[in-house]
Design a protein around this motif. Structure first.
Motif, PDB file in Angstrom:
ATOM      1  N   SER A   1      10.778  -4.353   8.418  1.00 22.83           N
ATOM      2  CA  SER A   1      12.131  -3.820   8.586  1.00 22.83           C
ATOM      3  C   SER A   1      12.112  -2.305   8.779  1.00 22.83           C
ATOM      4  CB  SER A   1      12.989  -4.192   7.370  1.00 22.83           C
ATOM      5  OG  SER A   1      12.392  -3.685   6.196  1.00 22.83           O
ATOM      6  N   ASP A   2      10.920  -1.733   8.978  1.00 20.58           N
ATOM      7  CA  ASP A   2      10.814  -0.286   9.206  1.00 20.58           C
ATOM      8  C   ASP A   2      11.333   0.081  10.603  1.00 20.58           C
ATOM      9  OD1 ASP A   2       9.679   0.704   6.800  1.00 20.58           O
ATOM     10  OD2 ASP A   2       7.748  -0.165   7.370  1.00 20.58           O
ATOM     11  N   ALA A   3      11.864   1.288  10.705  1.00 23.91           N
ATOM     12  CA  ALA A   3      12.367   1.756  11.999  1.00 23.91           C
ATOM     13  C   ALA A   3      11.225   1.948  12.995  1.00 23.91           C
ATOM     14  CB  ALA A   3      13.121   3.065  11.815  1.00 23.91           C
ATOM     15  N   ILE A   4      10.083   2.400  12.500  1.00 25.68           N
ATOM     16  CA  ILE A   4       8.917   2.575  13.366  1.00 25.68           C
ATOM     17  C   ILE A   4       7.805   1.667  12.845  1.00 25.68           C
ATOM     18  CG2 ILE A   4       7.235   4.216  14.304  1.00 25.68           C
ATOM     19  CD1 ILE A   4       9.210   6.446  13.667  1.00 25.68           C
ATOM     20  N   LYS A   5       7.243   0.884  13.750  1.00 25.60           N
ATOM     21  CA  LYS A   5       6.156  -0.012  13.345  1.00 25.60           C
ATOM     22  C   LYS A   5       4.831   0.658  13.680  1.00 25.60           C
ATOM     23  CE  LYS A   5       9.590  -3.132  13.317  1.00 25.60           C
ATOM     24  NZ  LYS A   5      10.976  -2.631  13.450  1.00 25.60           N
ATOM     25  N   VAL A   6       4.035   0.906  12.661  1.00 20.21           N
ATOM     26  CA  VAL A   6       2.730   1.516  12.867  1.00 20.21           C
ATOM     27  C   VAL A   6       1.683   0.418  12.685  1.00 20.21           C
ATOM     28  CG1 VAL A   6       1.112   3.301  12.100  1.00 20.21           C
ATOM     29  CG2 VAL A   6       3.583   3.740  12.046  1.00 20.21           C
ATOM     30  N   ILE A   7       0.887   0.206  13.726  1.00 23.45           N
ATOM     31  CA  ILE A   7       0.086  -1.018  13.802  1.00 23.45           C
ATOM     32  C   ILE A   7      -1.330  -0.730  14.289  1.00 23.45           C
ATOM     33  CG2 ILE A   7      -0.132  -3.163  15.163  1.00 23.45           C
ATOM     34  CD1 ILE A   7       2.963  -3.217  15.271  1.00 23.45           C
ATOM     35  N   THR A   8      -2.323  -1.415  13.704  1.00 22.26           N
ATOM     36  CA  THR A   8      -3.634  -1.447  14.353  1.00 22.26           C
ATOM     37  C   THR A   8      -3.844  -2.848  14.928  1.00 22.26           C
ATOM     38  OG1 THR A   8      -4.870  -2.015  12.341  1.00 22.26           O
ATOM     39  CG2 THR A   8      -4.647   0.338  12.852  1.00 22.26           C
ATOM     40  N   VAL A   9      -4.583  -2.897  16.030  1.00 21.73           N
ATOM     41  CA  VAL A   9      -4.729  -4.132  16.794  1.00 21.73           C
ATOM     42  C   VAL A   9      -6.184  -4.594  16.759  1.00 21.73           C
ATOM     43  CG1 VAL A   9      -4.566  -5.147  19.106  1.00 21.73           C
ATOM     44  CG2 VAL A   9      -2.869  -3.455  18.345  1.00 21.73           C
ATOM     45  N   ARG A  10      -6.400  -5.859  16.404  1.00 25.12           N
ATOM     46  CA  ARG A  10      -7.752  -6.414  16.454  1.00 25.12           C
ATOM     47  C   ARG A  10      -8.118  -6.682  17.912  1.00 25.12           C
ATOM     48  NH1 ARG A  10     -10.281 -10.902  12.481  1.00 25.12           N
ATOM     49  NH2 ARG A  10     -10.075  -9.131  11.064  1.00 25.12           N
ATOM     50  N   GLY A  11      -9.109  -5.974  18.406  1.00 24.68           N
ATOM     51  CA  GLY A  11      -9.457  -6.024  19.828  1.00 24.68           C
ATOM     52  C   GLY A  11      -9.793  -7.414  20.328  1.00 24.68           C
ATOM     53  N   THR A  12     -10.485  -8.200  19.496  1.00 26.89           N
ATOM     54  CA  THR A  12     -10.942  -9.513  19.959  1.00 26.89           C
ATOM     55  C   THR A  12      -9.781 -10.472  20.212  1.00 26.89           C
ATOM     56  OG1 THR A  12     -11.238 -10.165  17.662  1.00 26.89           O
ATOM     57  CG2 THR A  12     -13.188  -9.397  18.823  1.00 26.89           C
ATOM     58  N   ALA A  13      -8.608 -10.146  19.708  1.00 22.81           N
ATOM     59  CA  ALA A  13      -7.457 -11.041  19.873  1.00 22.81           C
ATOM     60  C   ALA A  13      -6.759 -10.848  21.216  1.00 22.81           C
ATOM     61  CB  ALA A  13      -6.467 -10.829  18.725  1.00 22.81           C
TER      62      ALA A  13
ATOM     63  N   PRO B   1      -3.055   4.644   8.864  1.00 21.07           N
ATOM     64  CA  PRO B   1      -2.333   4.592   7.585  1.00 21.07           C
ATOM     65  C   PRO B   1      -1.756   5.956   7.225  1.00 21.07           C
ATOM     66  CG  PRO B   1      -4.469   3.526   7.399  1.00 21.07           C
ATOM     67  CD  PRO B   1      -4.458   4.243   8.720  1.00 21.07           C
ATOM     68  N   ARG B   2      -2.481   6.989   7.598  1.00 17.60           N
ATOM     69  CA  ARG B   2      -2.034   8.357   7.337  1.00 17.60           C
ATOM     70  C   ARG B   2      -0.775   8.661   8.144  1.00 17.60           C
ATOM     71  NH1 ARG B   2      -5.556  12.794   4.803  1.00 17.60           N
ATOM     72  NH2 ARG B   2      -4.010  14.432   5.026  1.00 17.60           N
TER      73      ARG B   2
ATOM     74  N   PRO C   1       0.782  -1.240   0.000  1.00 15.42           N
ATOM     75  CA  PRO C   1       0.000   0.000   0.000  1.00 15.42           C
ATOM     76  C   PRO C   1       0.818   1.297   0.000  1.00 15.42           C
ATOM     77  CG  PRO C   1      -1.054  -1.588   1.431  1.00 15.42           C
ATOM     78  CD  PRO C   1       0.229  -2.226   0.956  1.00 15.42           C
ATOM     79  N   LEU C   2       1.929   1.354   0.753  1.00 20.82           N
ATOM     80  CA  LEU C   2       2.703   2.598   0.778  1.00 20.82           C
ATOM     81  C   LEU C   2       3.247   2.927  -0.617  1.00 20.82           C
ATOM     82  CD1 LEU C   2       3.870   4.965   2.430  1.00 20.82           C
ATOM     83  CD2 LEU C   2       5.878   3.537   2.894  1.00 20.82           C
TER      84      LEU C   2
ATOM     85  N   THR D   1      -4.640   2.234   1.557  1.00 21.10           N
ATOM     86  CA  THR D   1      -4.110   2.970   0.406  1.00 21.10           C
ATOM     87  C   THR D   1      -4.664   4.395   0.284  1.00 21.10           C
ATOM     88  OG1 THR D   1      -3.810   0.858  -0.698  1.00 21.10           O
ATOM     89  CG2 THR D   1      -3.716   2.827  -2.087  1.00 21.10           C
ATOM     90  N   GLY D   2      -5.985   4.542   0.444  1.00 23.05           N
ATOM     91  CA  GLY D   2      -6.584   5.867   0.302  1.00 23.05           C
ATOM     92  C   GLY D   2      -6.042   6.855   1.323  1.00 23.05           C
ATOM     93  N   GLN D   3      -5.961   6.394   2.576  1.00 24.66           N
ATOM     94  CA  GLN D   3      -5.481   7.265   3.647  1.00 24.66           C
ATOM     95  C   GLN D   3      -4.019   7.651   3.401  1.00 24.66           C
ATOM     96  OE1 GLN D   3      -7.283   4.456   3.809  1.00 24.66           O
ATOM     97  NE2 GLN D   3      -7.985   4.009   5.888  1.00 24.66           N
ATOM     98  N   MET D   4      -3.220   6.677   2.957  1.00 23.51           N
ATOM     99  CA  MET D   4      -1.800   6.968   2.712  1.00 23.51           C
ATOM    100  C   MET D   4      -1.630   7.962   1.579  1.00 23.51           C
ATOM    101  SD  MET D   4       0.084   3.329   3.214  1.00 23.51           S
ATOM    102  CE  MET D   4       0.803   2.972   4.834  1.00 23.51           C
ATOM    103  N   LEU D   5      -2.402   7.753   0.514  1.00 28.08           N
ATOM    104  CA  LEU D   5      -2.336   8.684  -0.615  1.00 28.08           C
ATOM    105  C   LEU D   5      -2.686  10.098  -0.148  1.00 28.08           C
ATOM    106  CD1 LEU D   5      -2.343   9.660  -3.563  1.00 28.08           C
ATOM    107  CD2 LEU D   5      -4.663   8.712  -3.771  1.00 28.08           C
ATOM    108  N   ALA D   6      -3.759  10.211   0.636  1.00 25.04           N
ATOM    109  CA  ALA D   6      -4.191  11.532   1.108  1.00 25.04           C
ATOM    110  C   ALA D   6      -3.080  12.188   1.926  1.00 25.04           C
ATOM    111  CB  ALA D   6      -5.469  11.407   1.935  1.00 25.04           C
ATOM    112  N   ALA D   7      -2.424  11.402   2.776  1.00 25.19           N
ATOM    113  CA  ALA D   7      -1.348  11.960   3.602  1.00 25.19           C
ATOM    114  C   ALA D   7      -0.191  12.447   2.724  1.00 25.19           C
ATOM    115  CB  ALA D   7      -0.849  10.915   4.595  1.00 25.19           C
ATOM    116  N   LEU D   8       0.222  11.612   1.787  1.00 21.23           N
ATOM    117  CA  LEU D   8       1.384  11.953   0.956  1.00 21.23           C
ATOM    118  C   LEU D   8       1.117  13.171   0.088  1.00 21.23           C
ATOM    119  CD1 LEU D   8       2.453   8.375  -0.226  1.00 21.23           C
ATOM    120  CD2 LEU D   8       3.517   9.770   1.573  1.00 21.23           C
ATOM    121  N   ALA D   9      -0.126  13.269  -0.405  1.00 20.29           N
ATOM    122  CA  ALA D   9      -0.444  14.373  -1.303  1.00 20.29           C
ATOM    123  C   ALA D   9      -0.967  15.588  -0.537  1.00 20.29           C
ATOM    124  CB  ALA D   9      -1.474  13.899  -2.332  1.00 20.29           C
ATOM    125  N   GLY D  10      -1.036  15.480   0.800  1.00 18.35           N
ATOM    126  CA  GLY D  10      -1.547  16.592   1.601  1.00 18.35           C
ATOM    127  C   GLY D  10      -3.007  16.896   1.316  1.00 18.35           C
TER     128      GLY D  10
END
Ligand SMILES: Cc1cc2nc3c(=O)[nH]c(=O)nc-3n(C[C@H](O)[C@H](O)[C@H](O)COP(=O)(O)OP(=O)(O)OC[C@H]3O[C@@H](n4cnc5c(N)ncnc54)[C@H](O)[C@@H]3O)c2cc1C
Ligand SMILES: Nc1ncnc2c1ncn2[C@@H]1O[C@H](COP(=O)(O)O)[C@@H](O)[C@H]1O
Lengths: 249, 309
Positions: free
Chosen positions: B139-151, B100-101, A94-95, A127-136
């Protein structure tokens, strides 16, 4: 208004996809492929905006190997004006996909991007959220209604608690949820016409984007299987089982 | 390891999803900081400070964060988050909107809906509507994650005594604005945390007959859910949809009434402890994953169930 829609080629929603026995990958041999259902809804919304006179041109883009041209043609048959295939490995993440889309948004001076909220293979929802972030750009995810007035988009979103309505400055990214619309079927004449619509092929290099992934899939496996239980004969027996056997009520 | 957890809240109360997310943060291990971004949300910051395992709370209290607009919150989270090794949020509609943003702003991948932590850089997550579980290494320096609550079982809401620090930075992108909200009001428990759920499908035929489910729900202290077909047909509201694209639930007891058992519905409920299906079609796929199946017309079975409970 120029609209970009992004369409992904995925295994058909009715197929129960399984992990290969050696855990190396999912088994997609002989699996029917289709346009991601949420992307179909994105295309439909764009086409409706063009029919209403809000949109002037619809570009359908897909990232993947040559086979994704099939899904671009589907989008063209549904009413998109021209297509772009970005020739990249089919498991591009996605990124990287959002970077490719951003480059196209800038190149084409797009006012609105509509993508699906989620691809049903990777279930990423990114993907949509990432695109929005990158493109401001502004964003509205999980859209169930989209209205344009006074140069802004008013979008109703399906959120955990119910519905939320927000107003977006343009350019914007909207991600389509299931109830945004009901996509039409492509008619035979439109499928024929779609074959003649322009479809350009670009590479990540053309767009100045590196698509090298930072995530690797170590393995895939099936989830814990559930066994079918028993059939009960009556409501009375059901309540008895729930109380005395399962002890959940 | 230093972990930033983005709190889920409505400016007055800290939502349960935060407790499941902190549990995942504990599984990674390391110092846990909770970010509360909102407006007039001091009560939330105070509640977050009491959560078991949290060492610090950052409170960003400003009108720009009142409605969790993704453009504003993501700028804030990315700014604060660059000092951390992991940034976590619940896989709620809010978490999915923002994270994701955040990841894109930090130029890293985002890992969606993890169900297990294998190590600090390796996680499991369901793909293909839960038909496949993938193990992913980052392999990213910062891991950005969402967590499934039921797990994850929630950590205790009380017992901690973290410090609360306020964040001065105000990020207002000025790209979007809040217009209105129509939130469902119900005295029943929330779907994602309910111990018992009774859900109806297309077989319910109309919104009127959902009242039968509500009466049973009230007797069992249950939440009421629905299939997509029931929501699309307008029987009930969208926030009740369970499934791949709705809510993911795993109660002790899930009762599916007039639901066939499509892959996308099972994706949202098949981790429930005990599953009951009531369906008039004995070959309905839902029976293949049910512990107890009752082949019956729901319009006869439901009143009986209500009476006998
Ligand atoms: C991309 C995508 C995402 C999706 N996401 C979701 C999702 O998140 N959640 C979801 O639920 N679905 C989702 N779906 C839809 C899913 O594929 C099914 O269409 C849907 O779950 C069917 O709902 P249902 O079981 O209520 O209806 P049906 O499949 O029509 O089943 C109705 C059942 O009711 C039974 N019945 C009828 N009358 C009676 C009666 N009087 N007494 C007892 N039983 C009766 C019938 O035997 C039948 O089994 C998604 C689909 C797609 C393509
Ligand atoms: N390979 C791709 N090509 C084109 N669009 C894509 C691709 N991958 C994702 N998208 C778009 O992004 C949406 C969300 O996908 P995802 O973030 O993978 O869940 C999809 O519905 C598409 O609109």
């Amino acid at each position: 208004m120029k609209i970009l829609v992004a369409v992904k080629r995925v295994a058909d929603a009715n197929v129960k996809v399984r992990a290969k026995a050696d855990g190396s990958d999912v088994d997609l041999a002989n699996v029917k492929m289709a346009i991601n259902p949420f992307c179909e809804i994105a295309v439909e919304e764009a086409v409706r905006l063009k029919e209403k006179g809000v949109a002037t041109e619809i570009i359908a883009v897909s990232v993947g190997d040559k086979s994704v041209q099939e899904q671009i043609r589907t989008a063209l048959a549904l009413g998109a004006d021209r297509g772009i295939q970005v020739d990249a490995p089919k498991d591009t993440q996605p990124l990287a996909i959002s970077k490719l889309l951003k480059a196209i948004v800038e190149k084409e001076s797009v006012d609105l991007v509509i993508v699906g909220k989620q691809s049903i293979d990777g279930d990423n929802n990114q993907t949509g959220q990432m695109l929005a972030a990158l493109a401001g750009m502004s964003q509205a995810t999980f859209a169930s209604e989209l209205i344009f007035e006074d140069g802004k988009a008013s979008v109703t979103r399906e959120v955990d608690g119910g519905l939320q309505t927000i107003s977006l400055n343009l350019p914007a990214v909207v991600t389509a949820d299931l109830r945004l619309n009901e996509p039409r079927y492509a008619s035979l004449p439109n499928i024929m016409k779609a074959k003649k619509k322009p479809l350009d092929v670009l590479t990540p290099d053309d767009l100045g984007v590196s698509v090298a992934p930072t995530l690797i899939t170590v393995k895939v496996e099936p989830p814990a299987e559930r066994q079918a239980g028993v059939k009960v004969e009556s409501v009375e027996q059901l309540i008895d089982k729930l109380k005395n056997e399962a002890k959940v009520i | 390891m230093s972990i930033l957890v983005v709190a889920e809240h409505d400016n007055s109360t800290l939502k349960g999803a935060t407790l499941n997310t902190v549990a995942a943060a504990k599984a990674i291990g390391g110092d846990i900081t909770v970010l509360v971004a909102g407006a007039n949300c001091a009560d939330v910051a105070e509640a977050a400070a009491k959560v078991d395992g949290v060492s610090k709370v950052l409170a960003a209290d400003n009108a720009a964060y009142e409605h969790q607009l993704a453009e504003n919150i993501s700028l804030l989270v990315a700014e604060i988050g660059k000092e951390f090794s992991h940034i976590l949020a619940g896989a709620t509609s809010n978490g999915k909107n923002i994270m994701p943003r955040v990841a894109a702003l930090l130029d890293v991948a985002q890992i969606s809906e993890i169900i297990s932590v294998e190590s600090a850089d390796t996680f499991k997550r369901p793909i293909y509507a839960g038909n496949v579980i993938a193990t992913i290494q980052s392999s990213d320096a910062i891991k950005v994650i969402t967590v499934r609550g039921t797990a994850y079982d929630p950590v205790a809401a009380e017992g901690g005594s973290a410090s609360v620090e306020s964040v001065a930075s105000v990020q207002d992108a000025g790209l979007s604005s809040f217009i209105k909200e129509e939130l469902a009001v119900s005295d029943r428990p929330e779907l994602t945390s309910a111990k018992v759920i009774i859900a109806g499908g297309r077989g319910m035929q109309n919104s009127e007959s959902f009242k039968m489910l509500e009466s049973v729900a009230d007797k069992l202290g249950a939440a009421v859910g629905a299939s997509r077909a029931a929501v699309d047909a307008g029987f009930v509201s969208n926030d009740m949809q369970v499934g791949q694209t709705g809510k993911i639930v795993a109660p002790d007891l899930y009762i599916a009434v007039g639901i066939s058992g499509a892959i996308q519905h099972l994706a949202g409920m098949k981790d429930s402890k005990v599953i009951v299906a009531i369906n008039k079609d004995e070959d309905a796929p839902i029976f293949q994953i049910s512990d107890y199946g009752l082949v019956a017309d729901l319009f006869e079975a439901m009143p009986e169930l209500e009476q006998q409970l």
